[in-house]
Design an enzyme around this catalytic site. Structure first.
Site, mmCIF file in Angstrom:
data_model
loop_
_atom_site.group_PDB
_atom_site.id
_atom_site.type_symbol
_atom_site.label_atom_id
_atom_site.label_comp_id
_atom_site.label_asym_id
_atom_site.label_seq_id
_atom_site.Cartn_x
_atom_site.Cartn_y
_atom_site.Cartn_z
ATOM 1 N N ALA A 142 23.211 48.620 -16.209
ATOM 2 C CA ALA A 142 23.549 47.471 -16.066
ATOM 3 C C ALA A 142 22.412 46.882 -15.500
ATOM 4 C CB ALA A 142 24.540 47.716 -14.731
ATOM 5 N N GLN B 182 14.561 54.441 -0.668
ATOM 6 C CA GLN B 182 14.488 55.498 -1.808
ATOM 7 C C GLN B 182 12.996 55.541 -2.304
ATOM 8 O OE1 GLN B 182 17.244 55.594 -5.175
ATOM 9 N NE2 GLN B 182 15.712 54.141 -5.939
ATOM 10 N N ARG C 47 25.336 46.076 -8.787
ATOM 11 C CA ARG C 47 26.339 45.842 -8.104
ATOM 12 C C ARG C 47 27.074 44.570 -7.851
ATOM 13 N NH1 ARG C 47 24.497 50.546 -5.656
ATOM 14 N NH2 ARG C 47 26.120 52.326 -5.756
ATOM 15 N N HIS D 67 15.094 45.095 -12.689
ATOM 16 C CA HIS D 67 14.629 46.291 -13.525
ATOM 17 C C HIS D 67 13.800 45.868 -14.744
ATOM 18 C CE1 HIS D 67 19.098 47.292 -12.804
ATOM 19 N NE2 HIS D 67 18.451 48.581 -12.333
ATOM 20 N N ASP E 173 15.199 49.134 -2.873
ATOM 21 C CA ASP E 173 15.556 50.443 -2.282
ATOM 22 C C ASP E 173 14.366 50.918 -1.581
ATOM 23 O OD1 ASP E 173 18.294 50.666 -3.787
ATOM 24 O OD2 ASP E 173 17.073 50.148 -5.279
HETATM 25 P P1 AMP Z 1 19.134 51.253 -9.977
HETATM 26 O O1 AMP Z 1 19.340 50.945 -11.478
HETATM 27 O O2 AMP Z 1 19.913 50.196 -9.232
HETATM 28 O O3 AMP Z 1 19.226 52.740 -9.552
HETATM 29 O O4 AMP Z 1 17.492 50.677 -9.918
HETATM 30 C C1 AMP Z 1 16.518 51.379 -10.862
HETATM 31 C C2 AMP Z 1 15.262 50.673 -10.051
HETATM 32 O O5 AMP Z 1 15.251 49.415 -10.206
HETATM 33 C C3 AMP Z 1 15.208 51.210 -8.583
HETATM 34 O O6 AMP Z 1 13.906 51.631 -8.458
HETATM 35 C C4 AMP Z 1 15.224 49.953 -7.918
HETATM 36 O O7 AMP Z 1 14.795 49.975 -6.680
HETATM 37 C C5 AMP Z 1 15.016 49.074 -8.777
HETATM 38 N N1 AMP Z 1 15.613 47.539 -8.555
HETATM 39 C C6 AMP Z 1 16.836 47.452 -8.420
HETATM 40 N N2 AMP Z 1 17.152 46.055 -8.041
HETATM 41 C C7 AMP Z 1 15.861 45.641 -7.652
HETATM 42 C C8 AMP Z 1 15.411 44.179 -7.578
HETATM 43 N N3 AMP Z 1 16.391 43.363 -7.300
HETATM 44 N N4 AMP Z 1 13.963 43.924 -7.636
HETATM 45 C C9 AMP Z 1 13.142 44.964 -7.953
HETATM 46 N N5 AMP Z 1 13.577 45.988 -8.226
HETATM 47 C C10 AMP Z 1 14.850 46.502 -8.102
#
Ligand code: AMP
Length: 281
Positions: free
Chosen positions: A32, A154, A188, A37, A151
């Protein structure tokens, strides 16, 4: 753009690239995809010869089964975005491919870092994150791996993991990308109704105001301010708002201007749990 679903095929491809001396950048995601990303992909492309993005909704990191079932999945759209960003390769394994033995348990200990904030409110979450990231790191052996500071905790856990593994993998933390109204981009957000999306825009606004309160009057008044503000937004519920040492995530009661600090929030907007953070000094 090459698409892999099997670990064996991905390994063979990466071995060949490594033997040619190519550096590998790895961007793990749960799909998503949004501009946040894509910024990780762009940074990886700038710093590495070859960029591999993974799309895998990792079941072991979901402490809430409904959240896992409802997590947005849009692989076709994701592949289009990655293709247009000229990402070199994508890894989209099945759950069986990543967890051939579902009974296998891995237990990680990140000390105090794992016992605050998300570690408290999402029991088992970081264990699941560490389990999949370790598996990816062992399989891929990237030179650099890219994580978003959206995150925040994380990214720190992953740094600790890379160190515990003696992996030599450099963890690169990238800035938070935000929507024009300031809401941190998140997969989300797609699950929010129109009203909830409007309400969610309050989060970055109150975070900024709370920052000024921390700097001028301290942490306790900032916490009271956030509690009040969240209570005034229909459908919004506060899980936590904390100020922590930006290096260790040790929670702070009194603000110390000589210690770099970060504020972190988790709120429910309707049924959707959103997190955000802001560096204070
Ligand atoms: P996720 O798909 O939510 O597990 O996120 C994958 C990666 O993208 C993780 O390292 C997140 O911290 C990063 N990420 C998610 N949202 C953002 C954002 N708004 N800005 C920068 N990185 C992001």
């Amino acid at each position: 753009m090459l698409i892999f679903t099997k670990t064996a095929e991905l390994s063979a491809f990466l071995s060949e690239k490594k033997s040619q001396g190519k550096s590998i950048g790895f961007v793990p995601t749960m799909g998503a995809l949004h501009a946040g990303h894509m910024s990780l992909v762009e940074t990886s492309k700038r710093l590495c010869d070859l960029t591999l993005c993974s799309i895998f909704v990792n079941p072991t990191q979901f402490n809430d089964k409904t959240d896992l079932a409802n997590y947005p999945r849009m692989p076709e759209k994701d592949l289009g975005l990655l293709e247009s960003a000229a990402c070199d390769a994508v890894f989209m394994p099945s759950v069986e491919e990543m967890y051939p033995d579902p009974a296998e348990k891995a237990v990680f200990d990140f000390g105090a870092l794992g016992r605050v904030l998300e570690g408290v409110h999402r029991p088992g979450h970081f264990n699941g994150v560490a389990q999949i990231v370790k598996r990816f790191f062992e399989l891929i052996g990237p030179d650099k791996a890219f994580f978003g500071s959206k995150d925040y905790q994380q990214a720190m856990i992953v740094k600790a993991l890379a160190k515990q593994m003696h992996s030599g993998i450099e963890i690169v933390t990238c800035p938070i990308l935000r929507e024009p109204d300031g809401l941190a981009m998140s997969s989300r957000n797609a699950l929010l109704s129109r009203e909830e999306r409007q309400a969610a825009a309050e989060i970055p606004v109150m975070m900024k105001e709370a920052k000024e309160i921390v700097l001028s009057r301290g942490i306790a008044p900032a916490k009271a301010f956030i509690r009040d503000r969240v209570a005034k937004v229909p459908g919004m519920k506060l899980e936590y708002y904390e100020v922590a040492d930006a290096e260790s995530l040790a929670l702070q009661e009194t603000f110390n201007p000589s210690v770099s600090s970060v504020s972190l929030i988790a709120v429910f907007t309707g049924k959707i749990r959103l997190i955000d953070n802001l560096i204070l000094n």
